[in-house]
Write an enzyme that holds these catalytic residues in place. Structure first.
Site, PDB file in Angstrom:
ATOM      1  N   ASP A  77      -1.180  -3.888 -13.446  1.00  0.00           N
ATOM      2  CA  ASP A  77      -0.100  -3.083 -12.865  1.00  0.00           C
ATOM      3  C   ASP A  77       1.118  -3.086 -13.788  1.00  0.00           C
ATOM      4  O   ASP A  77       1.775  -2.059 -13.972  1.00  0.00           O
ATOM      5  CB  ASP A  77       0.258  -3.638 -11.486  1.00  0.00           C
ATOM      6  N   HIS A 114      -1.310  -7.018  -5.258  1.00  0.00           N
ATOM      7  CA  HIS A 114      -1.997  -6.002  -6.075  1.00  0.00           C
ATOM      8  C   HIS A 114      -2.585  -4.986  -5.089  1.00  0.00           C
ATOM      9  O   HIS A 114      -3.764  -5.039  -4.727  1.00  0.00           O
ATOM     10  CB  HIS A 114      -3.092  -6.656  -6.922  1.00  0.00           C
TER      11      HIS A 114
END
Ligand code: NAD
Ligand code: LMR
Length: 330
Positions: free
Chosen positions: A159, A187
């Protein structure tokens, strides 16, 4: 090479991510050209043939750093004496699913693998990639009482890499010029990519991209939903970029973080940082000391906007913890 080999277990070795990850570890990229690597490949019995094929290709690369490959369908044997456990093996999501829709299928994998780590490995660091990775890491560490919880982490580096790449593209910079972009929380599509403290070249990210509007909208959702966009495009989830992020994650934990810098990883919350309840596997800005220890960066001045985002992702992680509470024994 006279050094003692680093022993690394990779679960899901015959899967998509395994196929990218194993070669990069074997090549010496992670532990250096002078450190031999012994790879333990763990797979389900049904996929052992695939792991054997991958092992043949690993041999055929002729990496001088690859000292041995072992293939297992048993976690106790695969985790015996390992220094790193990269827990990838688990079901990926399909189109239209959230990552935590996988919790009931994948959660139990991390109960048995946590117990196996407890029996087989003492000097180990564990990275959970399999989704939902924060909560799977929570399950694994709860089932592995002999290993300190701080040796477990879950991967949000993908990410961070995505967020930096999007900002670099928007600002017309090289991705290496975007720094200190922390991912906070889960996440998942509630993660908070913190653009307020990141820099791009000599500027704040906000100045570099011409204000907050793009950052609060297209960027935010773009990072949060990038995994889903890749599944929609490829019909399969990210693999090479996930493996690359896993390499970055391990390297960040091994190397001392340069002064004033940080990286993102989900680690057990200490209960004293940013009002995140103790014990949750939460992605924070992290600094590694380079000796196996790390710290959660303190003193990041969070705006009201950031606090709200962090509260949302905390709430989701608490809900996930509630769903798996029977799997948590620590
Ligand atoms: P894949 O289906 O290609 O491979 C998974 C492999 O794991 C398969 O070969 C399967 O046989 C094996 N496996 C399943 N259960 C196992 C077990 N108990 N022990 C050992 N092996 C087992 O999937 P993939 O694309 O490699 O993705 C793996 C996981 O990683 C998924 O959960 C995916 O959602 C997740 N992922 C996480 C991130 C992240 O940023 N954290 C990024 C990408 C993918
Ligand atoms: C990703 O972020 O690409 C992975 O977590 C896979 C997924 O399901 O999105």
């Amino acid at each position: 090479m006279s050094k003692k080999p680093v022993r690394v277990a990779v679960t899901g070795a015959a899967g998509q991510i395994g196929y990218s990850l194993l070669f990069r570890i074997a090549s010496g990229e992670v532990f250096g050209p002078e450190t031999p690597v012994e790879l333990n490949l763990l797979e389900l019995p049904v996929a052992i043939k695939g792991a054997e094929g991958t092992a043949m290709e690993l041999e055929d690369c002729g990496f001088p750093t690859l000292s041995k490959i072992n293939i297992f369908d048993n976690a106790d044997a695969a985790f015996e004496g390992i220094n790193w456990g990269l827990l990838v093996g688990s079901k990926p999501r399909g189109p239209g699913m959230e990552r935590n829709d996988l919790i009931r299928d994948n959660g139990p994998i991390f109960v048995s693998q946590g117990k196996a780590l407890n029996r087989a490995a003492s000097d180990v660091r564990v990275v959970v990639v399999g989704n939902p990775c924060n909560t799977n890491a929570l399950i694994a560490l709860h089932n592995c009482r002999e290993v300190p919880a701080t040796r477990f982490s879950a991967m949000t580096m993908l990410d961070e890499n995505r967020a930096k790449a999007m900002i670099a593209k928007k600002a017309g910079l090289n991705v290496g010029e975007v720094r200190n972009l922390a991912i906070w929380g889960n996440h998942s599509s509630t993660m908070y990519p913190d653009f307020e403290h990141a820099t791009a070249g000599q500027k704040s990210v906000i100045d570099a991209v011409g204000g907050r509007a793009w950052l609060e909208n297209d960027f935010m959702v773009g990072v949060q939903k990038r995994g889903a966009a890749i599944i929609a495009a490829r019909g399969k989830s990210s693999a090479a970029s996930a493996a690359s992020a896993c390499i970055d994650h391990v390297k960040h934990f091994m190397e001392k973080t340069p002064s004033g810098k940080w990286f993102s990883a989900a680690v057990p919350s200490d209960g004293n940082s940013y009002n995140v309840p103790a014990g949750l596997m939460f992605s924070f800005p992290i600094r590694s000391h380079g000796d196996g220890k790390y710290e959660i960066v303190q003193g990041v001045n969070l705006s009201e906007y950031a606090r709200k985002k962090i509260a949302d992702t905390t709430k989701e992680l608490l809900e996930e913890r509630e769903v798996v509470k029977e799997l948590l024994v620590r």
